[in-house]
Enzyme design. Sequence first.
Site, PDB file in Angstrom:
ATOM      1  N   CYS A 289      84.322   1.799 -50.644  1.00  0.00           N
ATOM      2  CA  CYS A 289      83.066   1.636 -51.683  1.00  0.00           C
ATOM      3  C   CYS A 289      81.981   1.033 -50.778  1.00  0.00           C
ATOM      4  CB  CYS A 289      83.684   0.444 -52.621  1.00  0.00           C
ATOM      5  SG  CYS A 289      83.759  -1.140 -51.791  1.00  0.00           S
TER       6      CYS A 289
ATOM      7  N   GLU B   7      90.025  -2.513 -46.759  1.00  0.00           N
ATOM      8  CA  GLU B   7      89.304  -2.191 -45.663  1.00  0.00           C
ATOM      9  C   GLU B   7      88.667  -3.278 -44.678  1.00  0.00           C
ATOM     10  OE1 GLU B   7      88.035   0.916 -48.312  1.00  0.00           O
ATOM     11  OE2 GLU B   7      88.886  -1.042 -48.645  1.00  0.00           O
TER      12      GLU B   7
END
Length: 180
Positions: A90, A62
């Site tokens: 996360c 990401e």
Amino acid sequence: MKDPHASDSEHDVYMRQAIQLADKAEQEGEVPVGAVVVYQGEVVGTGWNRTITQHDATAHAEVMALRQAGQVLGNYRLLDADLYVTLEPCPMCAAAIVHGRVRKVYFGAPDPKTGAAGSVMNLLSYEGVNHHVHSEGGVLEAECRAQLQAFFRRRRAEKKAAKKAACQSQSCLPGSGKVS
């Protein structure tokens, strides 16, 4: 709730691109996670896990995709951009997504240990932050989950084989893996 701006086939197309990027991560010995940033129907950022190869704890798929999208768009604020990622973000990635002002996150498999888009916590819509990111899980979930499970199954088998080989070259106590 499905995004009215995109059809299921569009979501599938972008998630399949993320799955292909996750394949690149796996080929490099990384956990197979891939991510794609889409702005106005165009892919402007891609990334895959590179933490091991780049010796960088922040080199998650990401973050890599957000960095590239920021460079392409000339702005770290990715307003009206959507992120597709094969695994639920996360906490670190969720914070980067919020700070990048991403509009929506679509993820494949949930992460029951560190998921920060609803599985364990939801930092994307935490009340105390000034930007909330909508998220939707389960996009091509079975494929994303299978990719991750196969990787970890293979990694466990490799570790077990290495341990067995090490024991065969030394005298180990039966069944313990410990040298006698």
